[in-house]
Design an enzyme around this catalytic site. Structure first.
Site, PDB file in Angstrom:
ATOM      1  N   LYS A   1      87.749  48.689   4.579  1.00  0.00           N
ATOM      2  CA  LYS A   1      86.363  48.849   5.058  1.00  0.00           C
ATOM      3  C   LYS A   1      85.447  47.777   4.466  1.00  0.00           C
ATOM      4  CE  LYS A   1      86.110  53.007   3.311  1.00  0.00           C
ATOM      5  NZ  LYS A   1      87.441  53.045   2.674  1.00  0.00           N
TER       6      LYS A   1
ATOM      7  N   ARG B   1      81.027  60.777   4.477  1.00  0.00           N
ATOM      8  CA  ARG B   1      82.358  61.049   3.952  1.00  0.00           C
ATOM      9  C   ARG B   1      82.705  62.529   3.997  1.00  0.00           C
ATOM     10  NH1 ARG B   1      83.327  56.439   0.381  1.00  0.00           N
ATOM     11  NH2 ARG B   1      85.216  56.765  -0.806  1.00  0.00           N
TER      12      ARG B   1
ATOM     13  N   ARG C   1      89.174  47.616 -10.458  1.00  0.00           N
ATOM     14  CA  ARG C   1      88.363  48.832 -10.485  1.00  0.00           C
ATOM     15  C   ARG C   1      89.096  49.928 -11.242  1.00  0.00           C
ATOM     16  NH1 ARG C   1      85.922  50.018  -4.563  1.00  0.00           N
ATOM     17  NH2 ARG C   1      86.537  52.138  -5.090  1.00  0.00           N
TER      18      ARG C   1
HETATM   19  P1  AP5 Z   1      88.892  46.949   0.620  1.00  0.00           P
HETATM   20  O1  AP5 Z   1      88.232  46.269   1.755  1.00  0.00           O
HETATM   21  O2  AP5 Z   1      88.324  46.790  -0.740  1.00  0.00           O
HETATM   22  O3  AP5 Z   1      89.141  48.490   0.989  1.00  0.00           O
HETATM   23  P2  AP5 Z   1      88.104  49.677   1.197  1.00  0.00           P
HETATM   24  O4  AP5 Z   1      88.519  50.421   2.418  1.00  0.00           O
HETATM   25  O5  AP5 Z   1      86.692  49.181   1.141  1.00  0.00           O
HETATM   26  O6  AP5 Z   1      88.495  50.543  -0.062  1.00  0.00           O
HETATM   27  P3  AP5 Z   1      87.638  51.251  -1.212  1.00  0.00           P
HETATM   28  O7  AP5 Z   1      88.629  51.600  -2.286  1.00  0.00           O
HETATM   29  O8  AP5 Z   1      86.463  50.422  -1.621  1.00  0.00           O
HETATM   30  O9  AP5 Z   1      87.189  52.508  -0.474  1.00  0.00           O
HETATM   31  P4  AP5 Z   1      86.800  53.822  -1.096  1.00  0.00           P
HETATM   32  O10 AP5 Z   1      86.308  54.487   0.129  1.00  0.00           O
HETATM   33  O11 AP5 Z   1      87.798  54.571  -1.849  1.00  0.00           O
HETATM   34  O12 AP5 Z   1      85.776  53.402  -2.245  1.00  0.00           O
HETATM   35  P5  AP5 Z   1      84.209  53.458  -2.342  1.00  0.00           P
HETATM   36  O13 AP5 Z   1      83.770  52.299  -3.115  1.00  0.00           O
HETATM   37  O14 AP5 Z   1      83.588  53.716  -1.001  1.00  0.00           O
HETATM   38  O15 AP5 Z   1      90.442  46.445   0.617  1.00  0.00           O
HETATM   39  C1  AP5 Z   1      91.352  46.882  -0.384  1.00  0.00           C
HETATM   40  C2  AP5 Z   1      92.241  45.698  -0.804  1.00  0.00           C
HETATM   41  O16 AP5 Z   1      93.063  45.294   0.300  1.00  0.00           O
HETATM   42  C3  AP5 Z   1      91.475  44.449  -1.221  1.00  0.00           C
HETATM   43  O17 AP5 Z   1      92.181  43.843  -2.275  1.00  0.00           O
HETATM   44  C4  AP5 Z   1      91.492  43.550   0.028  1.00  0.00           C
HETATM   45  O18 AP5 Z   1      91.454  42.187  -0.336  1.00  0.00           O
HETATM   46  C5  AP5 Z   1      92.820  43.939   0.683  1.00  0.00           C
HETATM   47  N1  AP5 Z   1      92.783  43.955   2.144  1.00  0.00           N
HETATM   48  C6  AP5 Z   1      91.804  44.497   2.927  1.00  0.00           C
HETATM   49  N2  AP5 Z   1      92.125  44.404   4.236  1.00  0.00           N
HETATM   50  C7  AP5 Z   1      93.348  43.793   4.276  1.00  0.00           C
HETATM   51  C8  AP5 Z   1      94.229  43.420   5.355  1.00  0.00           C
HETATM   52  N3  AP5 Z   1      93.920  43.682   6.638  1.00  0.00           N
HETATM   53  N4  AP5 Z   1      95.405  42.838   5.056  1.00  0.00           N
HETATM   54  C9  AP5 Z   1      95.738  42.604   3.750  1.00  0.00           C
HETATM   55  N5  AP5 Z   1      94.954  42.928   2.690  1.00  0.00           N
HETATM   56  C10 AP5 Z   1      93.774  43.517   2.952  1.00  0.00           C
HETATM   57  O19 AP5 Z   1      83.995  54.811  -3.175  1.00  0.00           O
HETATM   58  C11 AP5 Z   1      84.345  54.891  -4.548  1.00  0.00           C
HETATM   59  C12 AP5 Z   1      83.900  56.248  -5.091  1.00  0.00           C
HETATM   60  O20 AP5 Z   1      82.473  56.384  -4.969  1.00  0.00           O
HETATM   61  C13 AP5 Z   1      84.465  57.468  -4.355  1.00  0.00           C
HETATM   62  O21 AP5 Z   1      85.736  57.839  -4.835  1.00  0.00           O
HETATM   63  C14 AP5 Z   1      83.383  58.520  -4.666  1.00  0.00           C
HETATM   64  O22 AP5 Z   1      83.523  59.026  -5.973  1.00  0.00           O
HETATM   65  C15 AP5 Z   1      82.102  57.718  -4.618  1.00  0.00           C
HETATM   66  N6  AP5 Z   1      81.491  57.703  -3.274  1.00  0.00           N
HETATM   67  C16 AP5 Z   1      81.300  56.612  -2.482  1.00  0.00           C
HETATM   68  N7  AP5 Z   1      80.725  56.974  -1.325  1.00  0.00           N
HETATM   69  C17 AP5 Z   1      80.563  58.317  -1.383  1.00  0.00           C
HETATM   70  C18 AP5 Z   1      80.042  59.273  -0.461  1.00  0.00           C
HETATM   71  N8  AP5 Z   1      79.589  58.910   0.750  1.00  0.00           N
HETATM   72  N9  AP5 Z   1      80.039  60.568  -0.848  1.00  0.00           N
HETATM   73  C19 AP5 Z   1      80.479  60.956  -2.055  1.00  0.00           C
HETATM   74  N10 AP5 Z   1      81.002  60.108  -2.959  1.00  0.00           N
HETATM   75  C20 AP5 Z   1      81.042  58.786  -2.633  1.00  0.00           C
END
Ligand code: AP5
Length: 217
Positions: free
Chosen positions: A15, A90, A162
């Protein structure tokens, strides 16, 4: 049609990576609740202190804290030409609250993209992810490596891993995703907004697919 976009998908599905592409291509803000919360954690604000234990254990931060944060962000002027919501909503509660926030602002969502990746791909992506603590750029040690190992191409800072990308926390995040976030696929399908993407594909193919769908939408 406006580009008011929601990105759904499991942790590590891509994402954030594709939000950065969309932000640059369409010049619209990327609103990542994860990034905003991590910034609060880093600055040890009241919100950061409340969110810390949830985030570090892979649980969701309580709905109301995140809803208030997004409601404030969507009142800013830069969302007028479109925006990308990454990691929000979410839960069904958050999706309903977003409907209300947007209805008050007289804005509609035009696209909800679901990044659908297999568990093996997710684990591989998260274990190899490295991020820049200074400018937020995201890399992968094999798939999207920086030019110089461990160093951000954009700003030269040392890349970090992270804390919630440790294997046990990743498993918890995936479980939370399946229980609390996956129901949103149905929620946005019923509204005729959902576009499913095969997120196992490489970045370049996915970027083309996104641009195609946005152009035809
Ligand atoms: P990346 O693009 O970083 O993946 P992502 O989907 O953004 O993954 P996240 O881990 O950031 O999502 P998340 O939803 O768990 O975390 P968030 O920060 O929102 O890609 C991942 C890796 O793959 C990278 O190394 C990239 O280079 C590689 N890659 C990407 N696409 C590729 C491809 N096509 N081919 C090859 N490689 C590729 O949330 C973190 C925490 O915050 C949550 O656990 C929660 O505690 C809190 N939080 C956030 N939002 C909320 C909410 N709305 N409600 C409640 N708690 C929340």
């Amino acid at each position: 049609m406006g580009k008011n976009i929601i990105l759904l998908g499991a942790p590590g599905a891509g994402k954030g990576t594709h939000a950065t592409f969309l932000k640059e291509k369409y010049q619209i803000p990327h609103i990542s609740t994860g990034d905003i919360l991590r910034s609060h954690l880093g600055r040890a604000t009241e919100l950061g202190k409340k969110a810390k234990s949830y985030m570090e254990s892979g649980q969701l931060v309580p709905d109301q804290l995140v809803i208030d944060m997004v409601a404030d962000r969507l009142k800013e002027r830069d969302v007028q030409n479109g925006f990308i919501l990454d990691g929000f909503p979410r839960t069904v509660e958050q999706a309903k609250a977003l409907d209300q926030i947007l209805s008050d602002l007289k804005i509609n969502i035009n696209f909800a993209f679901d990044f659908d990746a297999s568990e093996d791909v997710i684990v591989e992506r998260l274990s190899g992810r490295r991020s820049c603590p200074k400018c937020g750029a995201v890399y992968h040690v094999r798939n999207i490596p920086p030019k110089k190992q461990g160093i951000c191409d954009k700003c030269g800072a040392a890349l970090t891993q992270r804390k919630d990308d440790e294997e046990a926390t990743v498993r918890k995040r995936l479980e939370v995703y399946r229980k609390q976030t996956a129901p949103l696929i149905d929620f946005y399908t019923k509204r005729n907004l959902l576009h499913k993407l095969d997120a196992n594909l490489n970045v370049e193919t996915l970027q083309k697919e996104l641009a195609k769908r946005l152009a035809s939408g």
